[in-house]
Write a protein that holds these residues in place. Structure first.
Motif, PDB file in Angstrom:
ATOM      1  N   ALA A 193       0.842  -1.186   0.000  1.00 26.72           N
ATOM      2  CA  ALA A 193       0.000   0.000   0.000  1.00 26.72           C
ATOM      3  C   ALA A 193       0.886   1.249   0.000  1.00 26.72           C
ATOM      4  CB  ALA A 193      -0.918   0.003   1.220  1.00 26.72           C
ATOM      5  N   SER A 194       0.349   2.332  -0.500  1.00 29.91           N
ATOM      6  CA  SER A 194       1.100   3.583  -0.555  1.00 29.91           C
ATOM      7  C   SER A 194       1.284   4.153   0.852  1.00 29.91           C
ATOM      8  CB  SER A 194       0.356   4.597  -1.420  1.00 29.91           C
ATOM      9  OG  SER A 194      -0.801   5.082  -0.741  1.00 29.91           O
ATOM     10  N   VAL A 205      -1.935   5.644   2.144  1.00 33.51           N
ATOM     11  CA  VAL A 205      -2.898   4.667   2.670  1.00 33.51           C
ATOM     12  C   VAL A 205      -2.473   4.210   4.058  1.00 33.51           C
ATOM     13  CG1 VAL A 205      -3.798   2.323   2.364  1.00 33.51           C
ATOM     14  CG2 VAL A 205      -3.722   3.884   0.421  1.00 33.51           C
ATOM     15  N   SER A 241      -9.953  -4.949  -0.232  1.00 31.60           N
ATOM     16  CA  SER A 241      -9.423  -3.665  -0.695  1.00 31.60           C
ATOM     17  C   SER A 241      -7.912  -3.694  -0.830  1.00 31.60           C
ATOM     18  CB  SER A 241      -9.856  -2.541   0.259  1.00 31.60           C
ATOM     19  OG  SER A 241      -9.676  -2.914   1.606  1.00 31.60           O
ATOM     20  N   HIS A 242      -7.285  -4.842  -0.533  1.00 33.26           N
ATOM     21  CA  HIS A 242      -5.836  -4.939  -0.696  1.00 33.26           C
ATOM     22  C   HIS A 242      -5.532  -5.752  -1.962  1.00 33.26           C
ATOM     23  CE1 HIS A 242      -7.426  -7.889   2.169  1.00 33.26           C
ATOM     24  NE2 HIS A 242      -6.438  -8.720   1.892  1.00 33.26           N
ATOM     25  N   ARG A 279      -4.379  -2.791  -4.037  1.00 31.60           N
ATOM     26  CA  ARG A 279      -3.275  -2.038  -3.415  1.00 31.60           C
ATOM     27  C   ARG A 279      -3.727  -1.076  -2.315  1.00 31.60           C
ATOM     28  NH1 ARG A 279       1.046   0.241  -7.701  1.00 31.60           N
ATOM     29  NH2 ARG A 279      -0.563   1.809  -7.981  1.00 31.60           N
ATOM     30  N   GLY A 280      -4.792  -1.457  -1.600  1.00 37.67           N
ATOM     31  CA  GLY A 280      -5.266  -0.622  -0.508  1.00 37.67           C
ATOM     32  C   GLY A 280      -4.989  -1.252   0.839  1.00 37.67           C
ATOM     33  N   ALA A 303      -8.791   4.794   5.030  1.00 39.44           N
ATOM     34  CA  ALA A 303      -7.718   4.327   4.149  1.00 39.44           C
ATOM     35  C   ALA A 303      -8.284   3.735   2.853  1.00 39.44           C
ATOM     36  CB  ALA A 303      -6.860   3.298   4.876  1.00 39.44           C
ATOM     37  N   LYS A 304      -9.434   3.080   2.936  1.00 29.79           N
ATOM     38  CA  LYS A 304     -10.087   2.592   1.714  1.00 29.79           C
ATOM     39  C   LYS A 304     -10.425   3.752   0.788  1.00 29.79           C
ATOM     40  CE  LYS A 304     -12.242  -1.380   4.045  1.00 29.79           C
ATOM     41  NZ  LYS A 304     -13.503  -1.968   4.537  1.00 29.79           N
ATOM     42  N   ALA A 324      -7.292   4.764  -0.958  1.00 26.59           N
ATOM     43  CA  ALA A 324      -6.875   3.768  -1.952  1.00 26.59           C
ATOM     44  C   ALA A 324      -7.783   3.800  -3.186  1.00 26.59           C
ATOM     45  CB  ALA A 324      -6.883   2.373  -1.331  1.00 26.59           C
ATOM     46  N   GLU A 375      -6.842   6.716  -5.227  1.00 26.83           N
ATOM     47  CA  GLU A 375      -5.613   6.432  -5.993  1.00 26.83           C
ATOM     48  C   GLU A 375      -5.926   5.586  -7.222  1.00 26.83           C
ATOM     49  OE1 GLU A 375      -2.215   6.430  -2.462  1.00 26.83           O
ATOM     50  OE2 GLU A 375      -3.153   4.533  -3.068  1.00 26.83           O
ATOM     51  N   THR A 428       4.203  -3.504  -8.422  1.00 27.47           N
ATOM     52  CA  THR A 428       4.216  -2.227  -7.712  1.00 27.47           C
ATOM     53  C   THR A 428       5.641  -1.699  -7.581  1.00 27.47           C
ATOM     54  OG1 THR A 428       2.197  -2.698  -6.460  1.00 27.47           O
ATOM     55  CG2 THR A 428       3.722  -1.126  -5.484  1.00 27.47           C
TER      56      THR A 428
END
Length: 480
Positions: A50-51, A54, A273-274, A278-279, A313-314, A317, A320, A413
């Motif tokens: 995740a970024s 996030v 969401s991951h 990528r969340g 955070a969702k 993401a 993004e 990523t």
């Protein structure tokens, strides 16, 4: 951008100092986890990176708030900011996927699936039953009627993909709660090709007449025709539920479109969401307006208080993923999976279905004389993080397995491309061919213990670290 990188480093270093003031071992484990992830080849299909935005969003005082209920209808006071967070996360999800309705409270993919199952039961069974009984809610039922309704709710039929064919535990696997709450049957794949046989699936659906057909997978390396799945569901009067937890990023990134996009075809879609999205670690549900009121009852029907910091955070993401560069990223995931599969095939490794056209590759390691567990462990010793996985009709079962599942989202990523994934295939093949089964204490062949030729693990780990140095994880983030 340089200023933003410096701010990120400062934020994490200061956060770790605060943590270390209370429990320094947690701070050290956190630093070590980043170091380990930076040095290893992460190929677990359900993991990603995740970024910083996030990750930082999750570490807030939203964690302190209880907010059972829905936007504007909470069972706790003072939830106005949680309402903002949840509404934004749902809005971004709807726009990202083109869905009529989004529910972002589930804590995980399993929670999302359980919520969806009970929402479908409420919509298809409970609602009509109460209407016929002439009452508005279950509290108005007599004890005798309530017992009858419980019997109907607990005796519905579900048809899902079998675990060894690539389905998930929550698709009706009997040891899982989904296999206990439904009268369930499972569909598999063609024994010769490993591919979905829609005609066989349709025949089983006609015979079984399920209330719910579950599509989607966790270890099926091909795309699914959701238009055909909807046709089958409509023919037998079933609700089509799609679990897109693994490939949500490919849907969001427009790699899967038309018949391969589940949103226009399914009544209810669940996801995490991951993974490829990528969340943060969490779940969510998309649905048609018809099912929205029932899904909205997730809390208190199945869920407890929503994790407001994770919903925030969702939202970040999903925002993004709505950027144009996410579509490039999603296409790179699929292209890299093709390159990885080709790298194995040209080196003589057997792949389930003979290849891939999504984000994952499933190796069958049985021709190498080892189990999936032995392969997983030998690769981990060598700096390559994977997970063992069943293959269709697996003789080694779900614990030892005959397969290894690999996914490309995480390393994509980090910026790896086709040439690098070919190098990854070479490293993996070398380890697997230099691994042999161990023996038990009684001298019998073991399905768990293993031996690797001297020096192979060390050389591979060094090569993996060298490759990863060329594609730094969270570049500029210095925790020294």
């Amino acid at each position: 951008m340089a200023d933003l990188t410096a701010l990120t480093s400062s934020a994490y270093n200061q956060a770790l100092e605060v943590i270390a003031s209370v429990e320094p071992r947690i701070a050290e484990a956190t630093r070590q986890e980043l170091a380990d992830q930076r040095a290893s080849l992460k190929l677990i299909a359900s993991e990603n990176y995740a970024s910083p935005a996030v990750l930082l969003t999750m570490g807030s005082w939203f964690s302190d708030k209880y907010a059972e209920g829905t936007v504007g209808h909470r069972f706790y006071a003072g939830c106005q900011n949680v309402d903002t967070v949840e509404a934004l996360a749902a809005e971004h999800a709807r726009e990202l996927f083109g869905a009529e309705y989004a529910y972002v409270q589930p804590h995980s993919g399993i929670d999302a699936n359980l919520t969806a199952y009970w929402a479908i039961l409420a919509h298809r069974v409970e609602g009509p039953w109460l209407q016929n009984a002439g009452v508005k809610n279950m509290n108005e039922l007599s004890e005798a009627d309530w017992e009858k309704l419980r019997g109907e709710l607990g005796n519905q039929r579900l048809l899902g993909m079998s675990l060894d064919a690539g389905g998930h535990l929550t698709h009706g696997f009997r040891p899982n709660i989904s296999g206990k709450m439904f009268h369930q049957q499972q569909y598999g794949t063609d024994p010769e090709t490993g591919l979905l046989d829609y005609d066989a699936l349709a025949a089983k659906a006609r015979e079984f007449k399920p209330l719910i057909i579950v599509a989607g997978y966790s270890a099926y390396p091909r795309r699914v025709n959701f238009a055909k799945m909807r046709e089958i569901a409509d023919e037998v009067g079933a609700t089509l539920m799609v679990d897109m937890a693994h490939f949500a990023g490919l849907v969001a990134g427009k790699v899967f479109t038309g018949d391969e996009d589940p949103i226009p075809h399914a009544h209810v879609v669940t996801s995490t969401s991951h993974k490829s999205l990528r969340g943060p670690r969490g779940g969510f549900i998309l649905a048609t307006e018809e099912y929205a009121p029932s899904v909205d009852r997730g809390c208190p029907m199945v869920l407890g208080g929503p994790l407001s910091h994770v919903m925030a955070a969702k939202a970040v993401a999903f925002a993004e993923a709505r950027r144009p560069d996410f579509q490039t990223y999603a296409q790179n995931i699929a292209d890299n999976a093709q390159a990885l599969a080709e790298g194995f095939l040209k080196r003589g490794i057997k792949l389930v279905t003979g290849g891939t056209d999504n984000h994952l590759v499933l190796l069958d390691v049985s021709p190498l004389g080892i189990t999936g567990r032995q392969a997983e462990s030998a690769l981990l010793d060598s700096g390559v993080v994977t997970n063992r996985n069943s293959v269709p009709s697996d003789p080694n079962g779900a614990w030892y397995t005959s397969g290894v599942r690999l996914g490309t989202p995480a390393l994509t990523t980090r910026g790896l491309g086709g040439d690098e994934f070919d190098q990854v295939a070479e490293l993996i093949v070398n380890v697997l061919r230099k691994t042999s089964p161990g023996t038990t204490a009684a001298g019998a062949p073991s399905k768990a213990s293993y031996a690797i030729e001297d020096g192979v693990a060390e050389r591979t780990k060094a090569a993996a670290a060298e490759l990863m140095d060329r594609f730094p994880l969270y570049p500029g983030l210095d925790l020294s």
